[in-house]
Structure formats: structure tokens, C-alpha cells
Design an enzyme around this catalytic site. Structure first.
Site, PDB file in Angstrom:
ATOM      1  N   TRP B 102      56.771 -30.828  30.044  1.00  0.00           N
ATOM      2  CA  TRP B 102      57.324 -29.698  29.183  1.00  0.00           C
ATOM      3  C   TRP B 102      55.975 -28.745  28.847  1.00  0.00           C
ATOM      4  CZ3 TRP B 102      61.680 -28.899  31.018  1.00  0.00           C
ATOM      5  CH2 TRP B 102      62.418 -29.940  31.514  1.00  0.00           C
ATOM      6  N   ASP B 177      56.871 -26.671  20.669  1.00  0.00           N
ATOM      7  CA  ASP B 177      58.012 -26.898  21.165  1.00  0.00           C
ATOM      8  C   ASP B 177      58.772 -28.063  20.580  1.00  0.00           C
ATOM      9  OD1 ASP B 177      60.254 -27.683  22.682  1.00  0.00           O
ATOM     10  OD2 ASP B 177      59.271 -27.284  24.763  1.00  0.00           O
ATOM     11  N   LYS B 201      69.360 -31.890  22.108  1.00  0.00           N
ATOM     12  CA  LYS B 201      69.015 -33.052  21.793  1.00  0.00           C
ATOM     13  C   LYS B 201      69.161 -33.651  20.425  1.00  0.00           C
ATOM     14  CE  LYS B 201      65.850 -31.981  25.327  1.00  0.00           C
ATOM     15  NZ  LYS B 201      66.122 -32.634  26.226  1.00  0.00           N
TER      16      LYS B 201
END
Lengths: 366, 366
Positions: B102, B177, B201
Site C-alpha cells: 500500500w 494512511d 476495516k
């Protein structure tokens, strides 16, 4: 109260059958041990939901194979910016037809990216009519021509069933915001370069947008941009470059199946014609008690804005309507007055109830 | 089957209590005659839902007043592009710390906009460790430093509870992030310029993202961009520049209330420590039957990737797990093997069931 008839302009009413199915499946989807909102977008379960939704929309709209269909986040406003980034070179000319609030919004988003030419603008006339095609000042080197098929606030619509009101613009790709009139009547998709819209009116739930794009346009270089802003990359990634809004996409898919079962766009075109006629007849027959100032030929079948003869009646109108189980009738703050949004999912019984209420309110307060 | 323990990495399992409430309210929300998903985002009902969600998230995370909180569409990937557009001048330098898949994605999105300096990169080591802070090659003129707090695929996490693993980068704004570890333990928000993440999530449903931004950063000119890509405009518009994903926002709000009722981030930090320890203990105590190769100090508490000693056991492992009511354990295609994602909503009983299953599977196949 129990469920009312909800005339909200979007997010808007959904078919009760769709909500009931979504409710029944919310804790567990088809025996897989989890809700669809809890499953990976890349798992076989959601991949099937996604594929069925695309196939059903293609059937509903008769979308030709040389068009890609995307299900994306961001709403119509994000697509408006992406259209310039993907289909125009930096500073290239693009033609905009402005027939209401949303046409102005579309124009505003692209000002950093293109040399926008406002080829026609209905604002001087209060957006009560669509400037005649013969008056449009189109560029001869435009990257595309953009218009808004239906203006939800001003209640002005380019009608599409006959094909007569899809503007003829020659070889330049025609791009249209169909957020509020998509699948409300048959449409010749092949006339367009791009059709896009937020789903929260006729297609179902808020939080997902549909972009239907002629594949050859994806070869345009466009402008420097992140991959996540690149439509061609989204097509290659099957709308899953990143995690898509799975529940919203799933709910849109349920709405597509409901529309197909009800008879598809031909049937909804008939219902929508009857529904809007019912309200315009009450307004036009009220001797001025109710007023809609839009030119008759371009009156929207989706959003019926109207004013009462006396502003002081607005509050009692809304309060009594609510008592009668008719909600979300207040007009957009940009225009005031009332507005009845009557997309595919609004049953004819709801519009009949509103028409009856309007006549009765006039008798009591006229 | 009935509801299973679902270890999906995101979209991920939701608290059953939240799903039950959403199910009960899906056709009609609090006596207003319509579903929350059918109501205008600008009506009093949804405005209250939105305000409560922000207030509850501020409470959960102890967000200082000089930070704005946005609820937006697009997922983390769109925010990654917007961060460059909003907080860096065209071509300005920005530092990226890459500790997994990511981090690479975040970097890729900004290449058209900034001169990205990869100040640290764990890829040569297979992303099994975080490069030591002393080795980072930070620029002295960077617009910001970006890192990924938790890598869901590689299972590498900067821990935050002690504050010790929030990287010290001087006066340059730190942007992180936090998609997969937000609200999983206490976090000192004041250490950051921007914290962002997709909600699917720990925060709840897919289709909405949270951006927490220090207000003074909103004064940066950034780069030419559409209004819909402008964070300052979103702050002024209270996350309603265009129609927001109302149902997803509402569902996130229900998750926030559930987390507060359960004891907030301090309690979830305790549970998450116990849950992850349980799985790592099984793996480390398996004599090599199960294997996790991440450096112990940076092992993720949210995502536990592991390999079986023989690939041929993968299929039986997944099949028998499913039989035992344990689903979505297949690892990401980029890495293979298995992965157990154990965010806040995964109950300790689910992790205990997985640990017991892993021991039993080893006994039968080891």
C-alpha cells in the site's frame, strides 16, 4: 408513521421490494456466513454480484458492446472533473450547454483543465427553457460537448424517448450527465460518447456512480493524472482499482433486477409519462393556485417544481402533506417553493395521492 | 451456515449488533416514514446522523479542535492523489516511506504531481521489516512525509500506542494512511498533519473514507484542481459538496457508537493485543508448521499473514476452516499463503476458534 410516499430529489425513494430483500440478506447473504457488505470485493460472491449488475444494466439500457460500463465512487461531480482530465488535452476547448444548476456545477469543475466554451446558457431566462439548438455557439475544435439531460432543481429536461431531443452535434463526442433521468425511458446510447450519473435517483442507492463510455474515447491521452483518476485503468481493473462501494453496487443491482421484472425502460417510460402528467395537470388546472413556469415542451418528467400562489401557504402545505404521508416535498434552497421528485421507484399510487392532496389543499386554502 | 467468523481483510466483518440495528432500521428510520438511505443528506435527520458520527469519532480518537474531520468517497487511493494536489506545489518534493504494497500504491498515485523521494523502502527485504529510522533519507524541503501505518498484505505495522513508533520527522507534516489500524489503539493525533483511511476495516463499511487534517494545512495553495478535489472546499461544505454516501456514513456512525459503548480505543487496544498474541503464539509454537516471517517488533496486530510448511496443505486448510465456520482466510494474491484479519469487530471468541482450529489442523496434518 409507517412508510410514507417520499418525494426526495436524491437520495430518493427505493423500491420497497428491494429494501425488503436487502433487509432479509443484511446479516447473511445466500448462506455464505457473512453479509455482502462484509465480503471481499475480489471473492467469487461479490464478483458475481458485480457481473450480474453490469449485465442487467446492459440489458436494461441496450448498451452496445463497444461501450464500457464502470461502477465508481465520487458521484457525478467527480466524474465531471474526470471527464475533462480523461478526454481533453490540457487547455483544449470543450463546449458546455448550461440549462440549470447542475450544468453550472459541471462547468465549474472543469475550469482548471479546459478552455470551456459556454455554447448555450439558459440562465438569463431563469432556466425555464432550453435554448434552441439553432442558437448554440458550438466550437469546431471542441474535445466534446457536455450537457445535463435533466435538471433536478429547475425541472428542465431534454427528452430522449423519440431521440428528437438528443442534441445533434456532428462528430464531436456528446457527453451527458444522466444522473436524474437514466433508465427512465428508452435511450439510444450509441448517440453518446459518455453517459454518466450518480445512482441515487433512478438507479438506486447513493454512493455509487455509473459511467458508460465509448471504448475508443479511452485511447485519448487526456491530461497528467493519478492512475485512480484514469478511466482506462478503471476499465482494465473492472471498476476494482481500489475497493469499490460493494453494498451500494449490490443494492443498485437489486434495483436493476426489479426494473427488468417490472417491464424495463419501456414500461417505466409509460409510468413516468402518466405520473408527471398527473401533477402538471393539477398545477395547470389550478387557476394559478399552483404554478410551474417551465416551458411545457421541456418540463421534467422526473422533478416537478412548483410554487404556491402565496408563500405563506408553504408551511401549512408541507405540514399537511406530511400528515397525509407525503414527505420531502420542500423545494431546493436555490429556488424555494415545492418539488416532487418522481423517479422510477415512486409508485403511481404515490403520485395519485399527492395529486389528490394538492386538489384538497387548494379547496381548503384557495 | 449461520454467521461465520469472517477474517476478510476488507471489506471486513462488522459488529453483529450494528448489523442488527441497521437491519431493523432499513425500511424505516426512527419513525420518519423512510429509510435513512432514502432521505436527503441535507435534511435534519441525516444532518444529525452526520454530526453525531463526527462527534463520536472525535471522542473516540481525542481529535483536537484544530483538526477538521471529513467523510468522503473514493477510498484511500483517491485521498493519496488528493494529498499531493492539496498539500504540495506542482513538482515539489515529498518524502515517501514504503513498507509494503500500500505504500507503493500511495507513491504511484502521486508521481504525476510531486517529485517523490523514496526516503526508505523495505522491498529489498521482502517487506518483512521497517527500515530503521536512522537510515531514512528525508529531504530537507519536503512538502510532507508519507507512510503507511499498517500494511494489510505484508503484515507490517508501525505501532502507535506508546507513541514510540510514530516517526519523528521534525517540522515537516507527517501524513499517514491509517486505513487498517485507525481506532485500534490510542493515537496522538497532534503528531500528524493528516490521518486518512478507507473505513472498510476498523471503522465499518466500505464506501466512505475519513480524512483528519490539521486546519493550517488547508491554507496551502496546492495545485490547480477541480473544486471537488479541494479539501478546503470539502471542509467548508461539511463533507457535502456533493451528495455523500449517506448509508455508509450512517453505518460508520453506528460502529463508532458501538466502539464507545465497548470501552473505546483503550479497551480495543487490550483486546487487539490479546487477539494477535494468540495467533502469533500458535504460529511461533508450531515448530515450523506455520510460518510468519515478519520481524517480531513490527508484526501487525490487525493482519496476521502466515504460510503453511507445505503449499499442498493450503486447500485442505481453507476447506476445513470453512467447515469449522472460519472464512476468508486465503492470503492476498500478491503474497499467497493465509491471512487472518482481526480488526476491532472480530470478537476474541473468533480468534480463539481460529487458534484452536490451527492447532487441531496441525495435529491432523503435521
Amino acid at each position: 408513521m409507517s412508510r410514507a410516499y417520499n418525494f426526495s430529489a436524491g437520495p430518493a425513494t427505493l423500491p420497497e421490494a428491494v429494501l425488503l430483500q436487502a433487509q432479509a440478506e443484511l446479516l447473511e447473504w445466500r448462506g455464505v456466513g457473512a453479509s455482502i457488505v462484509e465480503l471481499s470485493h475480489r471473492g467469487p460472491e461479490f464478483m458475481q454480484v458485480a457481473a450480474e449488475a453490469e449485465a442487467d444494466l446492459r440489458t436494461l439500457m441496450s448498451i452496445p458492446d463497444d461501450y464500457a460500463v464502470l461502477f465508481l465512487q465520487g458521484g457525478a461531480t467527480v466524474q465531471q472533473a474526470l471527464i475533462a482530465l480523461n478526454f481533453a488535452a490540457p487547455g483544449q476547448r470543450a463546449d458546455y450547454i448550461v440549462t440549470g444548476h447542475w450544468g453550472k456545477t459541471a462547468l465549474k469543475q472543469v475550469l482548471p483543465y479546459v478552455a470551456a466554451n459556454v455554447a448555450a446558457n439558459g440562465e438569463a431566462g431563469g432556466f425555464r427553457d432550453i435554448p434552441a439548438r439553432a442558437s448554440w455557439q458550438l466550437s469546431d475544435d471542441a474535445a466534446y460537448v457536455h450537457y445535463t439531460a435533466n435538471e433536478t432543481i429547475h425541472g428542465v429536461e431534454f427528452r430522449s424517448a423519440s431521440g428528437g431531443d438528443i442534441p445533434e452535434v456532428g462528430d464531436v463526442p456528446l457527453i451527458a450527465d444522466f444522473s436524474s433521468s437514466i433508465v427512465s425511458e428508452p435511450l439510444d446510447v450509441s448517440r453518446f460518447g459518455v453517459i454518466y450519473g450518480g445512482a441515487q435517483k433512478n438507479l438506486g442507492p447513493v454512493g455509487v456512480s455509473v459511467v458508460i463510455v465509448r471504448r475508443e474515447l479511452l485511447e485519448r491521452a487526456g491530461q497528467p493524472r493519478a492512475e485512480i483518476f484514469n478511466y482506462a485503468a478503471h476499465v482494465r481493473g473492472e471498476s476494482m482499482l481500489n475497493t469499490p462501494p460493494t453494498w451500494n453496487w449490490y443494492l443498485a443491482g437489486l434495483v436493476f433486477k426489479w426494473m427488468l421484472a417490472e417491464g424495463g425502460v419501456t414500461e417505466f417510460a409509460r409510468r413516468n409519462a402518466r405520473k408527471s402528467k398527473l401533477l402538471y395537470d393539477v398545477i395547470d388546472g389550478s387557476g394559478g393556485f399552483y404554478r410551474n413556469e417551465v416551458a411545457v415542451a421541456v418540463r421534467s418528467r422526473m422533478n416537478v417544481p412548483f410554487f404556491l400562489c402565496d408563500d405563506a401557504l408553504d408551511k401549512p402545505f408541507l405540514a399537511e402533506a406530511k400528515e397525509a404521508g407525503l414527505i420531502s416535498l420542500k423545494g431546493h434552497r436555490a429556488l424555494g417553493g415545492m418539488r416532487a421528485s418522481i423517479y422510477n421507484a415512486m409508485p403511481e399510487e404515490g403520485v395519485q395521492a399527492l395529486a389528490a392532496f394538492m386538489r384538497s389543499f387548494q379547496q381548503r386554502h384557495g
